[in-house]
Design a protein around this motif. Structure first.
Motif, PDB file in Angstrom:
ATOM      1  N   SER A  63       0.856  -1.180   0.000  1.00 40.45           N
ATOM      2  CA  SER A  63       0.000   0.000   0.000  1.00 40.45           C
ATOM      3  C   SER A  63       0.894   1.233   0.000  1.00 40.45           C
ATOM      4  O   SER A  63       1.916   1.278   0.687  1.00 40.45           O
ATOM      5  N   LEU A  64       0.505   2.230  -0.769  1.00 46.19           N
ATOM      6  CA  LEU A  64       1.336   3.417  -0.927  1.00 46.19           C
ATOM      7  C   LEU A  64       1.149   4.373   0.245  1.00 46.19           C
ATOM      8  O   LEU A  64       0.039   4.849   0.513  1.00 46.19           O
ATOM      9  N   MET A  65       2.229   4.673   0.920  1.00 43.83           N
ATOM     10  CA  MET A  65       2.184   5.520   2.102  1.00 43.83           C
ATOM     11  C   MET A  65       1.617   6.912   1.846  1.00 43.83           C
ATOM     12  O   MET A  65       0.879   7.441   2.693  1.00 43.83           O
ATOM     13  N   PHE A  92       3.671  -1.831   3.450  1.00 47.67           N
ATOM     14  CA  PHE A  92       3.646  -0.481   2.917  1.00 47.67           C
ATOM     15  C   PHE A  92       4.947  -0.162   2.187  1.00 47.67           C
ATOM     16  O   PHE A  92       5.974  -0.799   2.389  1.00 47.67           O
ATOM     17  N   GLY A  93       4.859   0.845   1.328  1.00 51.92           N
ATOM     18  CA  GLY A  93       6.024   1.325   0.612  1.00 51.92           C
ATOM     19  C   GLY A  93       5.829   2.778   0.242  1.00 51.92           C
ATOM     20  O   GLY A  93       4.694   3.261   0.111  1.00 51.92           O
ATOM     21  N   PRO A  94       6.920   3.506   0.048  1.00 56.28           N
ATOM     22  CA  PRO A  94       6.802   4.936  -0.245  1.00 56.28           C
ATOM     23  C   PRO A  94       6.424   5.239  -1.678  1.00 56.28           C
ATOM     24  O   PRO A  94       6.034   6.362  -1.989  1.00 56.28           O
ATOM     25  N   GLY A  95       6.537   4.249  -2.587  1.00 58.53           N
ATOM     26  CA  GLY A  95       6.374   4.534  -3.997  1.00 58.53           C
ATOM     27  C   GLY A  95       7.576   5.309  -4.518  1.00 58.53           C
ATOM     28  O   GLY A  95       8.510   5.620  -3.779  1.00 58.53           O
ATOM     29  N   GLY A  96       7.565   5.622  -5.780  1.00 55.64           N
ATOM     30  CA  GLY A  96       8.659   6.386  -6.352  1.00 55.64           C
ATOM     31  C   GLY A  96       8.530   7.871  -6.052  1.00 55.64           C
ATOM     32  O   GLY A  96       7.441   8.368  -5.751  1.00 55.64           O
ATOM     33  N   ARG A 107       8.203  15.124  -2.459  1.00 58.06           N
ATOM     34  CA  ARG A 107       8.778  13.817  -2.152  1.00 58.06           C
ATOM     35  C   ARG A 107       9.241  13.806  -0.706  1.00 58.06           C
ATOM     36  O   ARG A 107       9.440  14.860  -0.094  1.00 58.06           O
ATOM     37  N   TYR A 108       9.385  12.598  -0.162  1.00 55.35           N
ATOM     38  CA  TYR A 108       9.921  12.480   1.192  1.00 55.35           C
ATOM     39  C   TYR A 108      11.385  12.922   1.195  1.00 55.35           C
ATOM     40  O   TYR A 108      12.155  12.570   0.290  1.00 55.35           O
ATOM     41  N   VAL A 145      -9.497   2.610  19.009  1.00 51.52           N
ATOM     42  CA  VAL A 145     -10.493   2.115  19.953  1.00 51.52           C
ATOM     43  C   VAL A 145     -10.118   0.690  20.328  1.00 51.52           C
ATOM     44  O   VAL A 145      -9.800  -0.140  19.473  1.00 51.52           O
ATOM     45  N   ASP A 146     -10.134   0.398  21.608  1.00 52.27           N
ATOM     46  CA  ASP A 146      -9.674  -0.902  22.103  1.00 52.27           C
ATOM     47  C   ASP A 146     -10.704  -1.978  21.773  1.00 52.27           C
ATOM     48  O   ASP A 146     -11.817  -1.979  22.314  1.00 52.27           O
ATOM     49  N   LEU A 147     -10.331  -2.883  20.865  1.00 51.61           N
ATOM     50  CA  LEU A 147     -11.203  -3.988  20.469  1.00 51.61           C
ATOM     51  C   LEU A 147     -10.355  -5.233  20.233  1.00 51.61           C
ATOM     52  O   LEU A 147      -9.286  -5.147  19.632  1.00 51.61           O
ATOM     53  N   PRO A 148     -10.796  -6.397  20.689  1.00 50.05           N
ATOM     54  CA  PRO A 148     -10.076  -7.628  20.344  1.00 50.05           C
ATOM     55  C   PRO A 148     -10.252  -7.931  18.866  1.00 50.05           C
ATOM     56  O   PRO A 148     -11.353  -7.818  18.319  1.00 50.05           O
ATOM     57  N   ALA A 149      -9.180  -8.304  18.206  1.00 47.82           N
ATOM     58  CA  ALA A 149      -9.231  -8.569  16.765  1.00 47.82           C
ATOM     59  C   ALA A 149      -8.192  -9.610  16.410  1.00 47.82           C
ATOM     60  O   ALA A 149      -7.205  -9.805  17.131  1.00 47.82           O
ATOM     61  N   PRO A 150      -8.362 -10.311  15.294  1.00 50.01           N
ATOM     62  CA  PRO A 150      -7.314 -11.217  14.807  1.00 50.01           C
ATOM     63  C   PRO A 150      -6.021 -10.442  14.573  1.00 50.01           C
ATOM     64  O   PRO A 150      -6.030  -9.216  14.413  1.00 50.01           O
ATOM     65  N   PRO A 151      -4.901 -11.138  14.556  1.00 50.80           N
ATOM     66  CA  PRO A 151      -3.612 -10.443  14.456  1.00 50.80           C
ATOM     67  C   PRO A 151      -3.436  -9.703  13.139  1.00 50.80           C
ATOM     68  O   PRO A 151      -3.856 -10.166  12.080  1.00 50.80           O
ATOM     69  N   VAL A 152      -2.805  -8.544  13.238  1.00 50.91           N
ATOM     70  CA  VAL A 152      -2.429  -7.752  12.069  1.00 50.91           C
ATOM     71  C   VAL A 152      -0.919  -7.552  12.113  1.00 50.91           C
ATOM     72  O   VAL A 152      -0.393  -6.962  13.065  1.00 50.91           O
ATOM     73  N   SER A 153      -0.221  -8.065  11.118  1.00 46.81           N
ATOM     74  CA  SER A 153       1.220  -7.881  10.999  1.00 46.81           C
ATOM     75  C   SER A 153       1.495  -6.703  10.070  1.00 46.81           C
ATOM     76  O   SER A 153       0.738  -6.453   9.133  1.00 46.81           O
ATOM     77  N   VAL A 154       2.593  -6.004  10.325  1.00 47.00           N
ATOM     78  CA  VAL A 154       2.927  -4.803   9.567  1.00 47.00           C
ATOM     79  C   VAL A 154       4.268  -5.017   8.877  1.00 47.00           C
ATOM     80  O   VAL A 154       5.236  -5.455   9.511  1.00 47.00           O
ATOM     81  N   GLY A 155       4.302  -4.721   7.583  1.00 42.68           N
ATOM     82  CA  GLY A 155       5.528  -4.991   6.840  1.00 42.68           C
ATOM     83  C   GLY A 155       5.900  -3.877   5.887  1.00 42.68           C
ATOM     84  O   GLY A 155       5.211  -2.863   5.754  1.00 42.68           O
ATOM     85  N   LEU A 156       7.003  -4.101   5.198  1.00 46.49           N
ATOM     86  CA  LEU A 156       7.522  -3.175   4.205  1.00 46.49           C
ATOM     87  C   LEU A 156       7.739  -3.902   2.880  1.00 46.49           C
ATOM     88  O   LEU A 156       8.121  -5.078   2.870  1.00 46.49           O
ATOM     89  N   GLY A 157       7.517  -3.197   1.792  1.00 46.67           N
ATOM     90  CA  GLY A 157       7.940  -3.700   0.499  1.00 46.67           C
ATOM     91  C   GLY A 157       9.438  -3.523   0.359  1.00 46.67           C
ATOM     92  O   GLY A 157       9.978  -2.456   0.671  1.00 46.67           O
ATOM     93  N   VAL A 158      10.128  -4.570  -0.077  1.00 45.04           N
ATOM     94  CA  VAL A 158      11.592  -4.570  -0.098  1.00 45.04           C
ATOM     95  C   VAL A 158      12.086  -4.859  -1.513  1.00 45.04           C
ATOM     96  O   VAL A 158      11.784  -5.905  -2.081  1.00 45.04           O
TER      97      VAL A 158
END
Length: 342
Positions: A63-65, A92-96, A107-108, A145-158
């Motif tokens: 997903s583009l930041m 996530f990734g910054p895109g070009g 640009r960043y 908001v505090d809610l129980p949910a299935p796990p969400v992992s966070v990553g980077l495009g490499v």
């Protein structure tokens, strides 16, 4: 090693995603991945499928930041986890730089610095509690908001070594694209492991609620692998060009491929696309030949390969892409263990 699939980008109506989602339910597929949706929003589509009763583990990568604030990114990823009742991997990734200027007017200043801040904020929000970060690119003082949910992992495009080092430090997952097994083995995986060595010292795992005394583990590695079965009225070059040609015009993709030993002209020609086939990036052949090449990713320790049939979908249609996936997945070994959730 697990097998997943990605939705082709030419899906313009939600019902066109159903055959791919059903494959995820009834075959060895572990997770249904999507790139950044530019016609249908990826998160909305997963929620729509869940409303039909098709609830499967999902992945978003990348997903583009520039198009989502870190808070919105965290909320949307957890919303999908709540809607589907299954785990989510959000990468996530910054895109070009050109895309950054188009989307946000600039640009960043630092690509890696922006990625570090973004991922750390999203991980902290998903871990719960108040998140206060004031960085060069992103500032957040908020909580979900505090809610129980299935796990969400966070990553980077490499794509390249420096991003792999950063992913090793701050991310749960790393998604690779246009990387041969040899390039991952020789460049990206060592960098991910090296980055993970500093994870505890930098406090990344502690931010996400992990035991700071535990031995750091590299992020899980997901490799997007473009594939197409050989057959009448098909050529490797045309399918590789359809599936990957747009990326071959971008400087950062050409640079990553050059580092892996694939030098491109950058002229959007079928000859450039053919180099992806010759270099082991785009897999073309019989079911047996494709699985032999996929086993190279297994041998180097990749956790998950994502079968990417976009070339077939764009060149031969969505039904042809589904048929290719069905034939490849029928030959996946160990179906029961491959399709378990995280």
């Amino acid at each position: 090693m697990r097998y997943s699939l990605v939705l082709p980008p030419n899906i313009a109506r939600p019902e066109q995603a159903v055959p791919f989602a059903v494959l995820t339910q009834r075959t060895a597929v572990h997770r249904l991945w999507q790139g950044h949706g530019l016609m249908l929003d990826s998160h909305h589509l997963m929620t729509w499928l869940a409303g039909l009763g098709i609830r499967v583990p999902s992945g978003f990568g990348v997903s583009l930041m520039p198009l989502r604030s870190p808070y919105q990114a965290a909320m949307e990823a957890r919303s999908v986890a709540l809607s589907t009742g299954r785990s989510v991997v959000a990468c996530f990734g910054p895109g070009g730089p050109a895309g950054q200027r188009s989307f946000q007017g600039r640009r960043y200043a630092s690509q890696l610095g922006a990625c570090r801040e973004y991922v750390q904020i999203v991980r902290r929000l998903l871990a719960g509690g108040e998140t206060r970060v004031s960085g060069a690119e992103f500032a957040t003082s908020a909580r979900l908001v505090d809610l129980p949910a299935p796990p969400v992992s966070v990553g980077l495009g490499v794509l390249r070594e420096r991003m792999a080092l950063l992913a090793g430090e701050v991310a749960d997952a790393a998604v690779t694209w246009l990387g041969s097994a040899s390039y991952l083995d020789g460049t990206l995986l060592p960098a991910l492991r090296k980055g993970a060595e500093s994870r505890v010292q930098e406090g990344a795992d502690a931010d996400a609620g992990a035991d700071p005394s535990a031995r750091p583990r590299p992020p899980k590695v997901t490799a997007y692998v473009p594939v197409a079965l050989s057959g009448p009225d098909r050529t490797a070059a045309e399918l590789a060009h359809a599936g990957c040609g747009a990326h071959l015009r971008a400087p950062h993709y050409r640079d990553a491929l050059r580092r892996s030993g694939i030098a491109l002209e950058g002229d959007d020609s079928p000859d450039d696309a053919k180099k992806l086939v010759d270099g082991g990036v785009f897999l073309y052949g019989t079911v047996e030949e494709i699985h032999a090449r996929l086993d190279e990713y297994r041998a180097i320790g990749v956790d998950e390969v994502v079968l990417h049939t976009t070339g077939v979908a764009l060149n031969k249609g969505l039904r042809a892409a589904v048929r290719d996936l069905e034939r490849i997945l029928e030959a996946v070994p160990g179906h029961p263990e491959e399709c378990s959730d995280d």
